[in-house]
Design a protein around this motif. Structure first.
Motif, short mmCIF file in Angstrom:
data_model
loop_
_atom_site.label_atom_id
_atom_site.label_comp_id
_atom_site.label_asym_id
_atom_site.label_seq_id
_atom_site.Cartn_x
_atom_site.Cartn_y
_atom_site.Cartn_z
N THR A 32 0.84 -1.21 0.00
CA THR A 32 0.00 0.00 0.00
C THR A 32 0.88 1.26 0.00
OG1 THR A 32 -0.30 -0.46 2.36
CG2 THR A 32 -2.16 -0.88 0.92
N GLY A 33 2.03 1.20 0.67
CA GLY A 33 2.94 2.35 0.65
C GLY A 33 3.40 2.66 -0.78
N LEU A 36 0.63 4.18 -2.90
CA LEU A 36 0.42 5.60 -2.58
C LEU A 36 1.54 6.47 -3.14
CD1 LEU A 36 -0.76 5.08 1.11
CD2 LEU A 36 -2.21 5.77 -0.80
N ILE A 54 1.21 11.11 4.57
CA ILE A 54 2.49 10.38 4.60
C ILE A 54 3.62 11.28 5.10
CG2 ILE A 54 4.27 9.29 3.14
CD1 ILE A 54 2.03 8.08 1.48
N GLN A 58 1.48 10.14 9.32
CA GLN A 58 0.15 9.67 9.75
C GLN A 58 -0.39 8.62 8.78
OE1 GLN A 58 -2.04 13.32 9.66
NE2 GLN A 58 -1.21 14.03 11.61
N LEU A 59 -1.37 7.87 9.25
CA LEU A 59 -2.00 6.88 8.37
C LEU A 59 -3.06 7.54 7.50
CD1 LEU A 59 -2.57 3.81 10.73
CD2 LEU A 59 -0.63 4.26 9.21
N ILE A 60 -3.20 7.01 6.30
CA ILE A 60 -4.30 7.43 5.41
C ILE A 60 -5.60 6.88 6.04
CG2 ILE A 60 -5.33 6.56 3.21
CD1 ILE A 60 -1.79 7.83 3.57
N MET A 65 -8.20 3.94 2.30
CA MET A 65 -7.20 2.88 2.11
C MET A 65 -7.85 1.57 1.69
SD MET A 65 -3.89 3.03 2.44
CE MET A 65 -3.71 2.08 0.97
N GLY A 87 2.27 -3.92 4.32
CA GLY A 87 1.87 -2.59 4.79
C GLY A 87 0.36 -2.46 4.96
N PHE A 88 -0.36 -3.53 4.77
CA PHE A 88 -1.82 -3.57 4.96
C PHE A 88 -2.16 -4.93 5.53
CE2 PHE A 88 -6.21 -4.21 4.11
CZ PHE A 88 -6.79 -2.95 4.10
N ARG A 90 -3.07 -2.05 8.67
CA ARG A 90 -2.34 -1.30 9.68
C ARG A 90 -3.23 -0.91 10.85
NH1 ARG A 90 1.93 0.58 5.88
NH2 ARG A 90 3.62 1.54 7.05
N GLN A 94 -8.96 -2.09 9.33
CA GLN A 94 -8.48 -2.59 8.03
C GLN A 94 -8.42 -4.12 8.03
OE1 GLN A 94 -4.76 -0.71 6.86
NE2 GLN A 94 -5.62 1.34 7.03
N ARG A 135 12.68 9.48 0.29
CA ARG A 135 11.30 9.46 0.81
C ARG A 135 11.11 10.60 1.80
NH1 ARG A 135 9.15 3.46 2.27
NH2 ARG A 135 7.97 4.73 3.75
N ASP A 137 9.25 10.75 4.21
CA ASP A 137 8.96 10.34 5.58
C ASP A 137 10.15 9.65 6.27
OD1 ASP A 137 8.73 8.12 3.93
OD2 ASP A 137 6.88 7.39 4.82
N ARG A 146 6.00 7.91 12.99
CA ARG A 146 5.52 6.63 12.41
C ARG A 146 5.63 5.50 13.42
NH1 ARG A 146 9.42 6.57 7.68
NH2 ARG A 146 8.53 4.62 6.97
P1 AMP Z 1 5.17 2.07 3.93
O1 AMP Z 1 5.81 2.18 2.60
O2 AMP Z 1 4.42 0.77 4.11
O3 AMP Z 1 6.13 2.34 5.06
O4 AMP Z 1 4.05 3.21 4.02
C1 AMP Z 1 4.39 4.58 3.96
C2 AMP Z 1 3.23 5.43 4.43
O5 AMP Z 1 2.08 5.22 3.61
C3 AMP Z 1 2.74 5.14 5.85
O6 AMP Z 1 3.52 5.80 6.84
C4 AMP Z 1 1.31 5.70 5.79
O7 AMP Z 1 1.30 7.11 5.84
C5 AMP Z 1 0.88 5.29 4.38
N1 AMP Z 1 0.27 3.94 4.39
C6 AMP Z 1 0.77 2.80 3.83
N2 AMP Z 1 -0.04 1.77 4.05
C7 AMP Z 1 -1.08 2.23 4.78
C8 AMP Z 1 -2.24 1.64 5.37
N3 AMP Z 1 -2.48 0.33 5.25
N4 AMP Z 1 -3.08 2.43 6.05
C9 AMP Z 1 -2.86 3.75 6.18
N5 AMP Z 1 -1.78 4.39 5.69
C10 AMP Z 1 -0.89 3.63 4.99
#
Ligand code: AMP
Length: 199
Positions: A32-33, A36, A54, A58-60, A65, A87-88, A90, A94, A135, A137, A146
């Motif tokens: 999911t990351g 996005l 991001i 914060q989470l979406i 999502m 990443g899903f 979270r 969900q 990135r 973040d 995070r």
């Molecule tokens: P990641 O690449 O998995 O570390 O995700 C990077 C960022 O994307 C996270 O810090 C969130 O802001 C957002 N994100 C990714 N997956 C999710 C999810 N399942 N629910 C909410 N936000 C997400």
């Protein structure tokens, strides 16, 4: 289908191990990351919304999502041998939505692999990644945020999937190969595990 959730804090190695799992088991990868970040890079409306969350660590929102995930699932994943969810979920919301979504499509989550890594090591890895990833973040302030979100909102999923008898803890420190050996043993111990490319 064999559906696997790869679970862990930011920096626990979910993406790295997912790449190895895809090569070995031919599963379809949904990160999911990455989905996005792709929208952010394309400058879409969704990308603009996602970026606002991001970049703050914060989470979406769950509803958004879950809709994105359902679309991705229906696009390609259902014709595959199975899916790695990276990443899903979270949040507990969900996880419940994923259960429902897969049940509607005649499937389920078969196993959850939890990569467990000490906090100091996580911060170290994320700061190192930030030097190369570009990135937004991967900086100290957002990394700390995070990790807070992980502890408050995501980590309870360990208990959720333990209750469902699906959670497998794996020590996520050591070399990529050592960790992958443990991941393979966990997957192979499942009665419905897909065949491996090498054995
Ligand atoms: P990641 O690449 O998995 O570390 O995700 C990077 C960022 O994307 C996270 O810090 C969130 O802001 C957002 N994100 C990714 N997956 C999710 C999810 N399942 N629910 C909410 N936000 C997400």
């Amino acid at each position: 289908m064999f559906n696997l959730v790869i679970f862990g804090a930011p920096g626990s190695g979910k993406g790295t191990q997912s790449d190895r799992i895809i090569d070995e088991y031919g599963l379809y990868h949904i990160s999911t990351g990455e989905l996005l970040r792709d929208q952010i890079n394309k400058g879409t409306k969704l990308g603009k919304i996602a970026d606002a969350y991001i970049s703050k660590g914060q989470l979406i929102p769950d509803k958004l999502m879950v809709d994105i995930l359902a679309q991705e699932l229906d696009k390609n994943a259902l014709t595959s041998k199975g899916v790695i969810f990276d990443g899903f979920p979270r949040t507990i919301e969900q996880a419940k939505a994923l259960k429902e979504m897969l049940a509607k499509r005649g499937s389920k989550v078969h196993a959850v692999v939890g990569l467990e890594v000490d906090e100091d090591e996580l911060v170290d890895r994320l700061l190192k990644r930030g030097q190369q990833s570009g990135r937004s973040d991967d900086n100290l302030e957002t990394i700390n945020k995070r990790l807070d979100v992980y502890h408050s909102t995501t980590r309870p999923l360990k208990e959720y999937y333990t209750t469902e008898q699906k959670y497998h803890a794996i020590n996520g420190t050591g070399s990529i190969d050592e960790i992958f050996d443990k991941v393979k043993k966990t997957i192979d111990s499942h009665p419905e595990a897909p065949k491996r490319a090498t054995k």
